[in-house]
Structure formats: structure tokens, C-alpha cells
Design a protein around this motif. Structure first.
Motif, mmCIF file in Angstrom:
data_model
loop_
_atom_site.group_PDB
_atom_site.id
_atom_site.type_symbol
_atom_site.label_atom_id
_atom_site.label_comp_id
_atom_site.label_asym_id
_atom_site.label_seq_id
_atom_site.Cartn_x
_atom_site.Cartn_y
_atom_site.Cartn_z
ATOM 1 N N MET A 1 0.729 -1.115 0.137
ATOM 2 C CA MET A 1 0.028 -0.183 -0.038
ATOM 3 C C MET A 1 0.903 1.079 -0.029
ATOM 4 N N ASP A 2 1.865 1.219 0.695
ATOM 5 C CA ASP A 2 2.953 2.281 0.629
ATOM 6 C C ASP A 2 3.463 2.847 -0.573
ATOM 7 N N ASP A 3 3.616 1.799 -1.471
ATOM 8 C CA ASP A 3 4.216 1.893 -2.873
ATOM 9 C C ASP A 3 2.882 2.930 -3.568
ATOM 10 N N LEU A 4 1.717 2.301 -3.567
ATOM 11 C CA LEU A 4 0.691 3.187 -4.106
ATOM 12 C C LEU A 4 0.423 4.393 -3.634
ATOM 13 N N ILE A 5 0.536 4.733 -2.383
ATOM 14 C CA ILE A 5 0.517 5.839 -2.026
ATOM 15 C C ILE A 5 1.583 6.925 -2.360
ATOM 16 N N ASN A 10 2.933 11.302 -6.202
ATOM 17 C CA ASN A 10 4.002 11.978 -7.080
ATOM 18 C C ASN A 10 3.119 12.417 -8.412
ATOM 19 N N LYS A 11 2.121 11.408 -8.840
ATOM 20 C CA LYS A 11 1.549 11.559 -10.080
ATOM 21 C C LYS A 11 0.343 12.981 -9.918
ATOM 22 N N TYR A 12 -0.240 12.810 -8.575
ATOM 23 C CA TYR A 12 -1.170 14.120 -8.567
ATOM 24 C C TYR A 12 -0.602 15.175 -7.757
ATOM 25 N N ASP A 13 0.818 15.273 -7.529
ATOM 26 C CA ASP A 13 1.369 16.366 -6.826
ATOM 27 C C ASP A 13 0.229 16.731 -5.534
ATOM 28 N N MET A 14 0.322 15.954 -4.694
ATOM 29 C CA MET A 14 -0.333 16.054 -3.381
ATOM 30 C C MET A 14 0.275 15.200 -2.378
ATOM 31 N N THR A 15 -0.211 15.586 -1.122
ATOM 32 C CA THR A 15 0.405 14.665 0.269
ATOM 33 C C THR A 15 -0.829 14.148 0.752
ATOM 34 N N VAL A 16 -0.754 12.688 0.993
ATOM 35 C CA VAL A 16 -1.669 12.000 1.402
ATOM 36 C C VAL A 16 -1.450 12.072 2.880
ATOM 37 N N LEU A 17 -2.405 12.654 3.829
ATOM 38 C CA LEU A 17 -2.566 12.873 5.401
ATOM 39 C C LEU A 17 -3.075 11.662 5.699
#
Length: 51
Positions: A1-5, A10-17
């Protein structure tokens, strides 16, 4: 799951909180994401090597 996050960040230029797995079967993965750009539901399908 960490690889997917990492790929999503990276692709959508956002940070997953925060992330939560809603369903994880052999055919699909459904997850909830809270990000710096809002809240999202994502779905991923594992591909077989032969495909």
C-alpha cells in the motif's frame, strides 16, 4: 500500500495525510484518502504477469 500511496502523491502532486483500506480482495483494492487537495476514494486492480 505504501508504494501505491507514493505513486499517487507523485502523479497528482499532493500529500496523503491519512488513508484507510475499505476493501481488499484478490480482484480489487478500494481505499479512502484524505489529502492536501481533499478527500478521495480510489480503486486499484492487480494485473497478472501474463496480461
Amino acid at each position: 500500500m505504501d508504494d501505491l500511496i507514493t505513486k499517487i502523491q507523485n502523479k497528482y502532486d499532493m500529500t496523503v495525510l491519512h488513508h484507510k483500506t475499505i476493501r481488499d480482495t484478490s480482484k480489487s483494492l478500494v481505499f479512502y484518502l484524505e489529502t492536501t487537495n481533499g478527500k478521495f476514494i480510489g480503486k486499484a486492480f492487480p494485473l497478472q504477469q501474463e496480461r
